[in-house]
Design an enzyme around this catalytic site. Sequence first.
Site, PDB file in Angstrom:
ATOM      1  N   LYS A 459       0.646  -1.229   0.000  1.00  0.00           N
ATOM      2  CA  LYS A 459       0.046   0.164   0.060  1.00  0.00           C
ATOM      3  C   LYS A 459       0.989   1.159  -0.135  1.00  0.00           C
ATOM      4  O   LYS A 459       2.016   1.186   0.368  1.00  0.00           O
ATOM      5  CB  LYS A 459      -0.859   0.036   1.227  1.00  0.00           C
ATOM      6  N   PHE A 506     -17.761   1.243   3.443  1.00  0.00           N
ATOM      7  CA  PHE A 506     -16.348   1.928   3.832  1.00  0.00           C
ATOM      8  C   PHE A 506     -15.634   1.729   2.689  1.00  0.00           C
ATOM      9  O   PHE A 506     -14.273   2.015   2.606  1.00  0.00           O
ATOM     10  CB  PHE A 506     -15.761   0.781   4.940  1.00  0.00           C
ATOM     11  N   ARG A 534      -1.404 -15.092   2.477  1.00  0.00           N
ATOM     12  CA  ARG A 534      -2.133 -14.444   3.580  1.00  0.00           C
ATOM     13  C   ARG A 534      -1.704 -14.882   4.823  1.00  0.00           C
ATOM     14  O   ARG A 534      -1.775 -14.055   5.871  1.00  0.00           O
ATOM     15  CB  ARG A 534      -3.680 -15.215   3.214  1.00  0.00           C
ATOM     16  N   THR A 540      -5.656  -8.960   9.559  1.00  0.00           N
ATOM     17  CA  THR A 540      -6.168  -7.668   8.994  1.00  0.00           C
ATOM     18  C   THR A 540      -5.688  -6.715   9.953  1.00  0.00           C
ATOM     19  O   THR A 540      -5.197  -5.439   9.589  1.00  0.00           O
ATOM     20  CB  THR A 540      -7.742  -7.550   8.628  1.00  0.00           C
ATOM     21  N   ARG A 554       1.980  -7.234   8.505  1.00  0.00           N
ATOM     22  CA  ARG A 554       1.074  -6.436   8.846  1.00  0.00           C
ATOM     23  C   ARG A 554       1.456  -6.034  10.428  1.00  0.00           C
ATOM     24  O   ARG A 554       1.443  -5.006  10.830  1.00  0.00           O
ATOM     25  CB  ARG A 554      -0.370  -6.808   8.819  1.00  0.00           C
ATOM     26  N   ASN A 564      -2.723  -1.014   7.000  1.00  0.00           N
ATOM     27  CA  ASN A 564      -2.034  -2.335   7.288  1.00  0.00           C
ATOM     28  C   ASN A 564      -1.186  -2.854   6.200  1.00  0.00           C
ATOM     29  O   ASN A 564      -0.833  -4.094   6.426  1.00  0.00           O
ATOM     30  CB  ASN A 564      -3.161  -3.320   7.497  1.00  0.00           C
ATOM     31  N   HIS A 567      -1.985  -6.250   1.043  1.00  0.00           N
ATOM     32  CA  HIS A 567      -3.321  -6.771   0.750  1.00  0.00           C
ATOM     33  C   HIS A 567      -2.971  -7.947  -0.351  1.00  0.00           C
ATOM     34  O   HIS A 567      -1.823  -7.988  -1.058  1.00  0.00           O
ATOM     35  CB  HIS A 567      -4.190  -5.725   0.013  1.00  0.00           C
TER      36      HIS A 567
END
Length: 594
Positions: A459, A506, A534, A540, A554, A564, A567
């Site tokens: 991110k 959201f 994952r 998350t 994370r 976080n 993804h």
Amino acid sequence: MASKKRGEAQLQMVINNQSLWDEMLLNKGLTVIDVYQAWCGPCKAMQTLFRKLKNELNEDEILHFAVAEADSVVTLQPFRDKCEPVFLFSLDGKIISKVKGANAPLVNEKVIQLINEERKIATGEMVRPQYHEIMFADSDTEDAGEGQDENADEQYTIAIIKPDAVLSGKAQEIIEKITKAGFIVEAKDKRRLTEEDVRDFYSQMADQPDFEDFVSFMTTGISFILVISQGNNQQAHFEEQESELQTQLEEPSEDHPEVEDTDTSAEIKKKQDSLEDYLERQHISQFCDVEDNSINVDKFIDIFFPDFKKMKSMKLEKILALIRPDLFKENKKDVLEIIENEGFKILMQRQIVLSEEEAQMLCKEYENEDFFENLIENMTSGPSLALVLLRDNGLKHWKDLLGPKFVEEASKHDPESLCAQFAKESLPINQLYGSGSLEAAEKEIQHFFPPQSTLALIKPHVSYENKDDILKIIKEAGFEVTHMKETLLTQELADCIYMSIKTKDFYKNVLEMLFEGPSVIMVLTKWNAISEWRRLMGPTDPEEARLLSPDSIRARFGMSVLHNAVHGASNAFMAEESIRKLFGELCPENPEEN
């Protein structure tokens, strides 16, 4: 004739004892030494090049040439009884490089490069590079060891694919074109270059007026760094040209200066063989910069790929190993401890109940034995542990560890083998399996560990340094980053990545976060990639991640549920759809059952 001999005597210092060798090491600057055998004499063909360099560079204080008789100098003992010419490069008394064979273009290149560096050092334009001193081996093993490493400089090129090419997704296209042309990508890495890296690699551009802007551009995104060698066809052509060059040097024309032949041959070689020229013809040179100077290549390999030479000298091999059901049930930990103690790296492992067809495939060598049916029944009776092992000379070492196939033979002749140590009454054969060949290993690994691809995102809020840290974590976890680009996401692209939540209230907050800056989008490939990614990301919520999975990405780099750090696709369908929309038809189907 007499005057010519006087000229050659002035051109090259003659070293025929250890004292003269020690005296030569006191020379200031660069000394190029032709190491020769007493029975054949110095390499006359290279004297043309040395004379040319002496005249053109006009640096009598810092450029010297010498001929040294290996038979009479103790230091040169490792070179005795060798028929191939050897040229050593001494810089202020330190032997820093070596060329085997009468390779005039390479010697010419090294001399010019080193003298130009000496000039810049003298004027304060650069700091003296830290070169490694070559240590001469005391036996014939030198040709198979250090000698190869030093002479291998000429075979490699460093290429940097620039951030704009990575951003636009052109990096993989460039790499594919390079490999299709017959070049071999020996090593590659993805990283954000530091300012120091850029200034060092592009030092020849430092006096250009826009250099500071260029440094800024090169440090704002991820680059691909490649180590490239020439393929067999290129190398064969190179050797043919070198043969022609040697003929030209040995038989200079009466009508033309000898040095012109050397320059012409070197230029022909460059035009026909260089990666840089190929990139120009393909109209992609603006996206990829090349360094092919052997001295600089050696330096940058040490910087960007510090383990490269060590890894090249090793014969790393991947094999499939399997712990059969009875042994897996009773002694799994003992076997895994032995595997790790023997220097194997376990790249992948999975617990699996074999089908009858899979058991027959792995036990084919016993199909004519009376116990074959019982063996298949045993192999399918419960879970086995399949492993992908990596080690230097791994195939042979695993076979040696396993020992004989049959327990009776192993107990008599090799009681330390794994076959004898872990024998069970249930089977008369080894309780462990190993690939019979590297070809078989490749097929077996593909069968038991089929590659899967997933989409991953770093991110915008993650800092440059932390992005590099995350890429390193991904690599160490065994993922292959098969495609990557850094881009500022549009809502259309974001919808492809977050298709499962784009109707949620959201989602507008997610878009605001994504529009803060460029994101790194990747296709990660390995067995079970979706669930492995994952797991590596962690929960998350970073706070929850720090409690439940403190080593996850994370936990280490996340700040909030929204910020976080990373993804990933949640299932095979979403991974495949996202990859297809963002990168096109790139990857095979994701076998969700894996």
